[in-house]
Design an enzyme around this catalytic site. Structure first.
Site: not given
Ligand code: IVH
Length: 680
Positions: A112, A114, A116, A223, A310, A404, A407, A422, A428
């Site tokens: 089957e 799988k 996610d 399932y 997997k 930053c 600024c 910041c 800014c």
């Protein structure tokens, strides 16, 4: 030496617990599944070599998740186990050898997909959906029944020849397209996007508001059937039955006679998975016959009759050229990896997120390093590791920016927070522009005649510095406003300017925003932690902005679902003089800063009636009809039951609904009859 091993085991245990918490509870994992599985395997290896150092409830012997705080916790009738997994063909064939040793050669496997997503157990009693639990810690899970009921593919009532009591288990997930659409909306509204469809499905199912869940399109495949297994001989047979009861069972399932057949299925789907509309992260292989499953039994954590293989996540290796920093609307500073361009899942990746200082330190990523980039279903690619073998000598350790990038203000980091900020909120540029963009966004003031580009132009022309400035703009100020754009490649400079029509449209959009209800204005002004749901709660509790501005901490936390963090943020916001002044300006401009009284009912002709609206209509839209029902005192309900007063049916009403209504003797009326009813 043995002290070192003990320490390594303890460290790995702690680390894996933290990752489990991030994955299952917060739905925000910070490492890839593969790295998690590798670390888990390493811990398993150490524990079996040094069993005396194994910690009680080690992540190797308990199922990963845990229950969250806000839902009722319910014990599973049968523990919800996980599966053993592998990434290697050799280990898969070893599994087959173990199975054959135990039960001989006369059996079949089922293969089957799988899915996610997140695991769910749904209980049906007399065919009626009565409970849905998340995996939780495997022993007890969160009761998310109301949220699961919003998933269209999961029936509330089974059909056909179903058993009196049955539990079905499966996976809830989000299709990639729905995920992309939802994320685009989140970004437009200034909310943080989810990293991938799995996280967004997990985050959605744990939302407290059922109506919000219903807006996010989730889907499911089931399932595993519990209950009286003697009724069916094989897993495949049980799933076919479940399908006949109306449950969503995936069709891409095959019987395999040998492990070679299994391998062929895996290879096919490793390619074909790209064509699916949802993510799968592997293939699940199960012994088909229930008696043989029974003979093989379980370990403490997973069945011996099944394994998951997997797939490798698509990842690429490339060089990190530079780390830059991006400043968001709230002042949060995000590190960005600028990469040597590399191909990944058909697109060229040049930039990837490095999340925050903690993640950066954990990865110990340095400029010049060769890094692994992954994209598995995610919009923004991320760096998941560093190839240390390729690190040149003497490369400098990375230190997070101190100031930053926009600024130059010194950054701050509050205790317990992952992000650097910041603090220069009012000076800014990206914070200023970001706040205005949030203010005009669809869920807020919805001024769609403005957008990011136009805000930038108005900002550069010095016309706006805060959202309230929008209401001082005039046609004359906008007409002919222009900016020059330089072509990156040719260096050619072009002048673009607002035409009369554009200027008119902008002014009209700004004027129209004066009709937007109070709760959306409150959301739009961008108080930290006040999203649209919280804004609705505050608006309906305090009724107008002045009362809210005078509210104390105690007044605020007394409101349902308002905690300390939000309350403090509201107080902080209104303690700033500039913010108070901006509110005065909005008030003077005529914005709605008061909750409107609910509209008086047109009539009470439908009082006490529960009505289902179904199908396609000619004169009115379905939403208009629902509004008319409420306006006349009736109540809209989602599904037909014995308590339904009548079904308002349009064209194409589903045959299942028709059958149900007639079985329960519920009256069906047409659009015309309905209009006559309320007009009369
Ligand atoms: S069977 C006792 N089948 O993957 C056996 N699980 O990594 C129960 N999953 O816990 C699981 N697709 O959440 C099974 N076709 C499938 C699956 C599937 C996804 C999930 C499930 C499981 C996890 C194991």
């Amino acid at each position: 030496m043995s002290e070192d091993i003990k320490k390594t085991i303890e460290h790995l245990t702690e680390e894996l617990r933290k990752h489990n918490y991030n994955y299952y509870v917060l739905a925000q994992p910070t490492i890839s599944d593969r790295d998690f599985d590798m670390k888990l395997k390493e811990l398993e290896r150490l524990e079996s070599a040094y069993p005396k150092y194994k910690v009680a409830n080690s992540p190797t012997s308990v199922v990963g998740g845990m229950v969250t705080k806000d839902f009722k916790t319910v014990k599973h009738d049968v523990p919800m186990l996980s599966l053993g997994n592998t990434y290697s063909k050799e280990e898969l064939f070893d599994f087959d050898t173990r199975v054959r040793k135990s039960i001989g050669d006369n059996f079949e496997y089922t293969c089957e997909l799988k899915f996610d997503g997140l695991a769910i157990g749904i209980k049906y009693r007399n065919g009626k959906l009565v409970q849905a639990l998340t995996r939780g810690d495997g022993v007890q899970g969160d009761d998310v029944t109301d949220n699961v009921k919003t998933i269209r593919s999961i029936p509330h009532q089974l059909k056909g020849n179903f058993p009196n009591e049955v539990e079905v288990r499966g996976e809830i997930f989000m299709h990639r397209k729905a995920f992309a659409k939802m994320n685009a909306e989140r970004i437009a509204a200034g909310d943080k996007p989810f990293a991938n469809p799995r996280n967004s499905a997990a985050g959605t199912i744990k939302m407290q508001e059922q109506s919000e869940v219903a807006k996010r399109p989730l889907d499911a495949f089931l399932y595993h059937i519990l209950g009286d297994e003697k009724e069916f001989k094989t897993h495949n047979g049980a799933l076919l039955k479940a399908k006949a009861w109306g449950l969503p069972v995936n069709d891409d399932m095959r019987i395999a006679k040998s492990i070679e057949d299994v391998w062929a299925f895996i290879e096919t789907w490793n390619e074909k998975r790209k064509t699916l509309s949802y993510d799968i992260d592997g293939i699940v292989i199960k012994v088909n016959d229930f008696n043989l499953q029974h003979d093989l039994g379980f370990t403490s954590k997973s069945p011996r009759w099944a394994i998951s293989y997997k797939f490798e996540t698509e990842r690429a290796t490339t060089q990190l050229l530079e780390i830059t920093y991006q400043v968001g609307r709230t002042g949060a500073v995000t590190p960005v990896a600028n990469l040597e361009p590399v191909q990944l899942l058909g697109t060229t990746v040049k930039r990837a997120s490095l999340h925050n200082a903690d993640v950066m330190a954990e990865l110990d990523v340095r400029v010049g390093d060769y890094v692994y980039v992954e994209k598995g279903g995610e919009i923004i690619p991320k760096i998941v590791g560093v190839d240390l073998d390729k690190r040149e000598e003497g490369v400098e350790k990375t230190t997070f920016a101190h100031t930053c990038p926009e600024c130059d203000t010194e950054l701050v980091r509050s205790e317990g927070e992952a992000a650097h900020y910041c603090p220069n909120e009012s000076g800014c540029p990206p914070q200023i522009k970001g706040r205005i963009e949030h203010f005009i966004s669809r869920k807020a003031l919805n001024i769609d005649s403005l957008g990011e580009g136009k805000i930038e132009m108005l900002y550069n022309a010095g016309l706006i510095r805060k959202y309230a400035d929008l209401y001082h703009l005039t046609f004359e100020m906008l007409n002919g406003l222009s900016k020059s754009i330089e072509n990156d490649e040719t260096g050619e400079v072009r002048l673009i300017s607002f035409r009369e029509k554009t200027a008119e449209k902008i002014i009209a959009g700004i004027n129209a925003s004066k009709e937007i209800p109070f709760d959306r204005v409150l959301y739009g002004i961008g108080i930290r932690f006040v999203g649209s749901t919280v804004a609705k709660k505050l608006a309906s509790h305090f009724k107008n902005i002045r009362t809210l501005m005078q509210a104390s901490f105690e007044d605020l936390v007394a409101v349902d679902e308002i905690g300390d963090r939000i309350a403090q943020s509201v107080l902080d916001y209104f303690s700033i003089e500039e913010n108070k002044q901006a509110i005065d300006e909005l008030d003077a401009a005529g914005l709605k800063l008061e909750q409107e009284a609910p509209q008086a009912l047109k009539s009470s002709i439908l009082e006490g009636q529960k009505i289902v609206v179904s199908g396609v209509f000619n004169q009115f839209s379905r939403n208009e009809l629902k509004e008319m029902i409420e306006q006349n005192g009736g109540q809209n309900v989602g599904s037909i039951s014995a308590k339904t007063s009548f079904v308002l049916a349009g064209e194409n009403m589903g045959p299942a609904k028709l059958e149900k209504a007639s079985k329960l003797g519920v009256k069906i009326i047409s659009e015309m009859e309905f209009i006559e009813l309320i007009d009369g």
